[in-house]
Design a protein around this motif. Structure first.
Motif, PDB file in Angstrom:
ATOM      1  N   MET A 194      31.033  41.977 -12.998  1.00  0.00           N
ATOM      2  CA  MET A 194      32.092  42.889 -12.547  1.00  0.00           C
ATOM      3  C   MET A 194      32.099  42.986 -11.021  1.00  0.00           C
ATOM      4  O   MET A 194      33.168  42.974 -10.399  1.00  0.00           O
ATOM      5  CB  MET A 194      31.899  44.273 -13.172  1.00  0.00           C
ATOM      6  N   THR A 206      26.622  42.234 -17.010  1.00  0.00           N
ATOM      7  CA  THR A 206      28.021  42.669 -16.972  1.00  0.00           C
ATOM      8  C   THR A 206      28.327  43.309 -15.617  1.00  0.00           C
ATOM      9  O   THR A 206      29.354  43.013 -14.989  1.00  0.00           O
ATOM     10  CB  THR A 206      28.292  43.688 -18.105  1.00  0.00           C
ATOM     11  N   GLN A 207      27.434  44.162 -15.188  1.00  0.00           N
ATOM     12  CA  GLN A 207      27.584  44.805 -13.873  1.00  0.00           C
ATOM     13  C   GLN A 207      27.698  43.751 -12.763  1.00  0.00           C
ATOM     14  O   GLN A 207      28.546  43.856 -11.871  1.00  0.00           O
ATOM     15  CB  GLN A 207      26.367  45.722 -13.642  1.00  0.00           C
ATOM     16  N   MET A 208      26.846  42.738 -12.819  1.00  0.00           N
ATOM     17  CA  MET A 208      26.881  41.681 -11.784  1.00  0.00           C
ATOM     18  C   MET A 208      28.219  40.925 -11.820  1.00  0.00           C
ATOM     19  O   MET A 208      28.832  40.679 -10.790  1.00  0.00           O
ATOM     20  CB  MET A 208      25.721  40.697 -12.007  1.00  0.00           C
ATOM     21  N   TRP A 237      26.917  41.387  -6.021  1.00  0.00           N
ATOM     22  CA  TRP A 237      26.362  41.302  -7.373  1.00  0.00           C
ATOM     23  C   TRP A 237      24.840  41.415  -7.407  1.00  0.00           C
ATOM     24  O   TRP A 237      24.261  41.400  -8.479  1.00  0.00           O
ATOM     25  CB  TRP A 237      26.797  39.993  -8.025  1.00  0.00           C
ATOM     26  N   PHE A 241      21.635  47.366  -7.183  1.00  0.00           N
ATOM     27  CA  PHE A 241      20.641  46.485  -7.787  1.00  0.00           C
ATOM     28  C   PHE A 241      19.310  46.519  -7.035  1.00  0.00           C
ATOM     29  O   PHE A 241      19.290  46.645  -5.807  1.00  0.00           O
ATOM     30  CB  PHE A 241      21.166  45.044  -7.797  1.00  0.00           C
ATOM     31  N   LEU A 275      19.279  43.935 -24.758  1.00  0.00           N
ATOM     32  CA  LEU A 275      20.576  44.619 -24.679  1.00  0.00           C
ATOM     33  C   LEU A 275      20.795  45.169 -23.265  1.00  0.00           C
ATOM     34  O   LEU A 275      21.897  45.063 -22.703  1.00  0.00           O
ATOM     35  CB  LEU A 275      20.630  45.735 -25.715  1.00  0.00           C
ATOM     36  N   THR A 276      19.756  45.733 -22.708  1.00  0.00           N
ATOM     37  CA  THR A 276      19.846  46.284 -21.344  1.00  0.00           C
ATOM     38  C   THR A 276      20.311  45.232 -20.354  1.00  0.00           C
ATOM     39  O   THR A 276      21.187  45.462 -19.515  1.00  0.00           O
ATOM     40  CB  THR A 276      18.462  46.805 -20.911  1.00  0.00           C
ATOM     41  N   ARG A 277      19.719  44.080 -20.456  1.00  0.00           N
ATOM     42  CA  ARG A 277      20.026  43.034 -19.480  1.00  0.00           C
ATOM     43  C   ARG A 277      21.453  42.521 -19.638  1.00  0.00           C
ATOM     44  O   ARG A 277      22.038  42.017 -18.673  1.00  0.00           O
ATOM     45  CB  ARG A 277      19.009  41.892 -19.578  1.00  0.00           C
ATOM     46  N   PRO A 315      30.259  48.874 -16.930  1.00  0.00           N
ATOM     47  CA  PRO A 315      29.579  47.858 -17.764  1.00  0.00           C
ATOM     48  C   PRO A 315      29.123  48.399 -19.115  1.00  0.00           C
ATOM     49  O   PRO A 315      29.222  47.714 -20.125  1.00  0.00           O
ATOM     50  CB  PRO A 315      28.360  47.455 -16.924  1.00  0.00           C
ATOM     51  N   PHE A 316      28.640  49.645 -19.112  1.00  0.00           N
ATOM     52  CA  PHE A 316      28.041  50.186 -20.331  1.00  0.00           C
ATOM     53  C   PHE A 316      29.070  50.527 -21.404  1.00  0.00           C
ATOM     54  O   PHE A 316      30.129  51.056 -21.117  1.00  0.00           O
ATOM     55  CB  PHE A 316      27.239  51.448 -19.980  1.00  0.00           C
ATOM     56  N   PRO A 331      20.279  51.766 -22.301  1.00  0.00           N
ATOM     57  CA  PRO A 331      19.488  50.695 -21.679  1.00  0.00           C
ATOM     58  C   PRO A 331      18.137  51.211 -21.189  1.00  0.00           C
ATOM     59  O   PRO A 331      17.959  52.417 -20.998  1.00  0.00           O
ATOM     60  CB  PRO A 331      20.356  50.252 -20.495  1.00  0.00           C
ATOM     61  N   ASP A 332      17.206  50.317 -20.996  1.00  0.00           N
ATOM     62  CA  ASP A 332      15.895  50.716 -20.469  1.00  0.00           C
ATOM     63  C   ASP A 332      15.908  50.691 -18.934  1.00  0.00           C
ATOM     64  O   ASP A 332      16.950  50.533 -18.303  1.00  0.00           O
ATOM     65  CB  ASP A 332      14.782  49.846 -21.079  1.00  0.00           C
ATOM     66  N   ILE A 382      23.911  44.454 -20.158  1.00  0.00           N
ATOM     67  CA  ILE A 382      24.665  45.424 -19.350  1.00  0.00           C
ATOM     68  C   ILE A 382      24.471  45.118 -17.864  1.00  0.00           C
ATOM     69  O   ILE A 382      25.418  45.161 -17.070  1.00  0.00           O
ATOM     70  CB  ILE A 382      24.221  46.852 -19.724  1.00  0.00           C
ATOM     71  N   SER A 383      23.237  44.781 -17.490  1.00  0.00           N
ATOM     72  CA  SER A 383      22.971  44.415 -16.085  1.00  0.00           C
ATOM     73  C   SER A 383      23.854  43.242 -15.667  1.00  0.00           C
ATOM     74  O   SER A 383      24.446  43.248 -14.583  1.00  0.00           O
ATOM     75  CB  SER A 383      21.497  44.020 -15.918  1.00  0.00           C
ATOM     76  N   THR A 391      15.065  48.667 -16.720  1.00  0.00           N
ATOM     77  CA  THR A 391      15.256  47.422 -15.964  1.00  0.00           C
ATOM     78  C   THR A 391      16.737  47.147 -15.679  1.00  0.00           C
ATOM     79  O   THR A 391      17.091  46.080 -15.167  1.00  0.00           O
ATOM     80  CB  THR A 391      14.702  46.202 -16.748  1.00  0.00           C
ATOM     81  N   VAL A 392      17.580  48.105 -15.990  1.00  0.00           N
ATOM     82  CA  VAL A 392      19.018  47.833 -15.986  1.00  0.00           C
ATOM     83  C   VAL A 392      19.561  47.458 -14.608  1.00  0.00           C
ATOM     84  O   VAL A 392      20.576  46.781 -14.486  1.00  0.00           O
ATOM     85  CB  VAL A 392      19.795  49.024 -16.603  1.00  0.00           C
ATOM     86  N   ASP A 393      18.875  47.862 -13.539  1.00  0.00           N
ATOM     87  CA  ASP A 393      19.411  47.592 -12.200  1.00  0.00           C
ATOM     88  C   ASP A 393      18.643  46.484 -11.471  1.00  0.00           C
ATOM     89  O   ASP A 393      18.774  46.322 -10.270  1.00  0.00           O
ATOM     90  CB  ASP A 393      19.431  48.869 -11.364  1.00  0.00           C
ATOM     91  N   ILE A 394      17.835  45.720 -12.196  1.00  0.00           N
ATOM     92  CA  ILE A 394      17.066  44.639 -11.558  1.00  0.00           C
ATOM     93  C   ILE A 394      17.897  43.354 -11.482  1.00  0.00           C
ATOM     94  O   ILE A 394      18.643  43.032 -12.404  1.00  0.00           O
ATOM     95  CB  ILE A 394      15.764  44.368 -12.353  1.00  0.00           C
TER      96      ILE A 394
END
Lengths: 231, 231, 231, 231, 231, 231
Positions: free
Chosen positions: B171, B167-169, A212, A218, B160-162, A183-184, A190-191, B164-165, A193-196
């Motif tokens: 994906m 995008t991960q979801m 997801w 997550f 911006l972080t979110r 994704p990155f 990122p800060d 990426i989050s 919160t990236v995995d919330i």
């Protein structure tokens, strides 16, 4: 520098002209998911992409899309030119706008560059292109389902095929940068919160879950109303 | 059914109001890559997606994007509200349109649903969403580079972080269907040209090559002018 | 079928990059009077024009206009790519949208096919093209006046030159049909009012006169308020 | 200062109301080639044209076009107002938008000033106007062919007639400046390529030729691929 | 039938031309709240309004708005015509588009009929007109605050004044139908929820209250999350 | 911060799916008078309104409108999802764009923020909102007249009802500021022409009169051509 040969890139051979279907075909001539969108998006990206190989790929595919635009235009021409001014023709936009293709979609909307997604970073561009190909493929599928003429169908299947080909190329290019499944990208970290995952839409009972929003990728926040606004 | 709490989803704390920067921020309020585009695209997709889990994911993320739209709106409000009618303010569109956010981009263009890419197939939708996130991320990076206020930067880094989050979801959801690295989807089989690469843009000497046109994945047509139009 | 060579159709050699001028140049890349408008208008006309020679002319000129679009794109690339992230760059739309050309005009408006004038009759098309060339020439003149870089000026003078060349071609084509100086075309005979001039805007004293309302070509109605509505 | 008399500039007398035809008529009320486009284009030009006589001509014709817009509006009113809420009415956009004219074209697109071509030079303006008249005439011809009501046809023939009248006026004005058959205008001298014709679209055998690329007016470059990019 | 006298409806006398201010003035020439919007909205309404008196009022005011459009155009002409090609001029859109008014707003957006609100019912039309006047008045206030030229200010105050006059007329017309202070109009009876107020946006403590949600006019639902979705 | 519950704010229960009616329903999903317009207009106003109570009211109603948008979306989903690929479906835009709602109107136009009227002053905002509600109500009435399904009608009557409710709230808010029946608002005093009525559109005999141009509220100028331009 551009050149043109009058022979199309792939055969177009319409047996049964149908002006109503021609109007639907406009979707891929002057519509959001159409060939003009693809050609212009890839080509305009090539001006700012630094990697010479990817720049060249964008130009190769863009030029092919111009050729596809020509194919769609020829189909629309054939579906509107060799027909009497029948009721079918009269009920289409060609009756007031003239036969042949126009840069409109099937609803009569003028093409707009607002359809394009490009700029600033090659990863963004390539992801945009995979999305553009997906939209184009989807519309071709709908058109194939609605078509009754074999020659039209064959041409549309070719055009759909090439969207898959291009998708493959864009995926290979992203993969060569390690960005197909990552994704990155870019320069800003990122800060925390990236995995919330925020469960902001609820059904009152048990919400759906899937990969997801699963751990460990997550952190699932089941009740953000209380957890976010009060924490 | 929608609800709203006045507390934002993430802190917004502007120290140095700057109406010129506020105009740039409009890009993410009413611009192509902005939060309204994201919120509406994901949410409208949820109406036609059959898979209940992915439908719920689209709604969860859409609702979060509405919350992000609110954050960007609050930033624009703060950058335009507590300032004198200085020259900085007068040189912005807020001088004639009024302070606070508007559904315009940084160039003053009204938001249009032409920015959206959705419909007909969940794979198309999810690919469109990864592209939307890439565009949003790119714009946030440019804004962060242009910003001089710490509170603004922090909020933008969160936003911006979110992206990426999300995008991960998206994906993960595509991967759960086997479509993250697979170009093909849908119900129409491609024809035999699916692995051809047409070298349509040439530099007169040796063209660039890469994984996007290498064998065995691709058959490379080096001189389509002669090979296609004469075969 | 389209082909592309990486060498531009005419030399582009920018000495002093100036991103603010690059934004003005967008007018001829993605603006109403720009090269995309010309290329697409002439090319789309070629699908419905019956006369093979004029059809070919439209395609020849359209392809040249694509080459001109590329030249303008390369100029914009050069004016935005090799510059530090200076204040000049930051004050342009490239700061948030990324360097290089975009299908926008100098005011940031997305290109729209509403700019095009075509359809149904070759005389209409050719008159539309002379008008398109006149608009393009006018914008190039303004850009030349605003430019300070010699290489930019030279390229712009070439582009302006070619608009005059194309005008000459379109005029010759119209003249070959006897329609360069003849107002009438098409299949519907005008009614008996065809030579009337209505003086509907008055200055209270003596109105201006000229060949456009002189006898014997025209019957001048000096006071339509009374002559029309009471007769 | 504008004034209005309720009597139209030409009789409008509809015998057989037909809401479907009314929708087609919108093309000339709120469409690209319609009377609003003509009225506003000529009128806005009058503000920057220096020549008092041509300025006055532009105003006279603009005001007439407003009167024509009114005629088209009255036709649409008559074709939608005195009809039962029959199926014909229900299948038109009037069923949801209300009877009478709207500033939409026959496809439901809102009128946009992107249709206009004007600015900076009277020659450009007048050429744009001849093109606008050609587009308007073309649409009126299509509408006359599609119409079955005598009163409607008569009004449309009058409107078509006046487009020819205006073309004649604009041609006379251009001719008075020596610019009706002369491609060149403005203050920038063209470069030495002004008489070149590039044969960029080829058919593999013998390309079409005509006065638009014949000597001595033009130098014909038969093979620009080699002649331009290698010279 | 329209007529025009060259003398404007109100004096326009610009002492200090300022092309930057001219660009702001475009907001009222080709912008959403501008005079073209007002003129066309009221005039197009007159075609479907049954009441002859109100129909006439709409035409009277529409024609006055055309006169106001001319005043704004003359102001823009004066602010751009008699100035050297100074830096002030060069930094405006007039530098590339030409001096004098264009149907653009201050941000360069082409005027669009999407700004209009009309159709189907005179009450809807008149309410739309009061809103249009309010928008126009607001923009004039901002322009007056930004203006430094006395003649410009005087003209703008007159134009603002007339928006208030028109508001008064529209209010009188609505009042004559009993619809100025009565929410209901039309032919469909509302259901039993007509007096409910849903408190859907909450601040966690005590929500604001006012006459817009006070008994007995309204039933206040303090917690719709539970009361609606569970009842 | 936004939240969502999957249960709609009001029951939606479609018995007889009709894709053609679904296309009409788009008018209130992605059309000018639709729920997206209402939701976004009221919500964006809340950022600049100073009065905390009115700010809260705008947010409460905006959130309700998002819930209404969801209701309309669910109706469109139901009218397009559970139908065979019948001719009815094939004749709609859903055939090429996919089933379910899209941010388009019934004519296929993409939603645009040009529909919104807001900014700078709460009185302007509230007047704009009463107009928005009137437009929405009008379209609901037309849709109810065109609908044959009871469940659809009931839902539409509820939505129409709530437009009246919101009108009542906006009127109460305006009334609390003394601006419901008072034309004047803002900081600029009108000039002495505020009570003039210009009779600019005449019928040759006796013009209509009414409270909107009656003394003593208004001074009636019967012949402005002479009285204005010569005085």
């Amino acid at each position: 520098m551009f050149f043109h040969k009058k022979e199309p890139i792939h055969v177009v051979n319409i047996k049964e002209p149908n002006p109503r279907f021609a109007q639907l075909l406009l979707e891929q001539f002057g519509g959001a998911t159409g060939e003009l969108s693809a050609a212009l998006q890839y080509w305009v990206q090539s001006f700012h992409v630094e990697n010479a190989g990817i720049r060249d790929m964008l130009q190769d595919i863009a030029i092919e899309e111009f050729g596809h635009l020509e194919m769609v235009g020829k189909m629309i021409e054939a579906h509107t030119k060799n027909v009497d001014q029948t009721d079918a023709y009269k009920s289409t936009l060609f009756a007031v706008r003239g036969m042949g293709p126009h840069f409109l979609d099937s609803q009569g909307n003028a093409w707009t560059a607002s359809y394009l997604n490009e700029g600033g970073d090659v990863v963004r561009d390539l992801r945009a292109n995979i999305a553009a190909e997906a939209g184009a493929r989807q519309t071709y599928e709908e058109l194939i389902k609605l078509s009754t003429d074999e020659g039209t169908k064959n041409a549309l299947v070719h055009l759909l095929t090439r969207e898959i080909s291009h998708t493959q190329m864009f995926m290979k290019a992203l993969d060569s940068m390690g960005k197909l499944t990552e994704p990155f990208f870019g320069n800003i970290q990122p800060d925390e919160t990236v995995d919330i995952y925020y469960n902001l839409s609820t059904n009152g009972t048990q919400d759906e879950r899937g990969p997801w929003n699963a751990e460990p990728s997550f952190r699932y926040i089941a009740d953000p109303v209380n957890e976010v606004t009060k924490g």
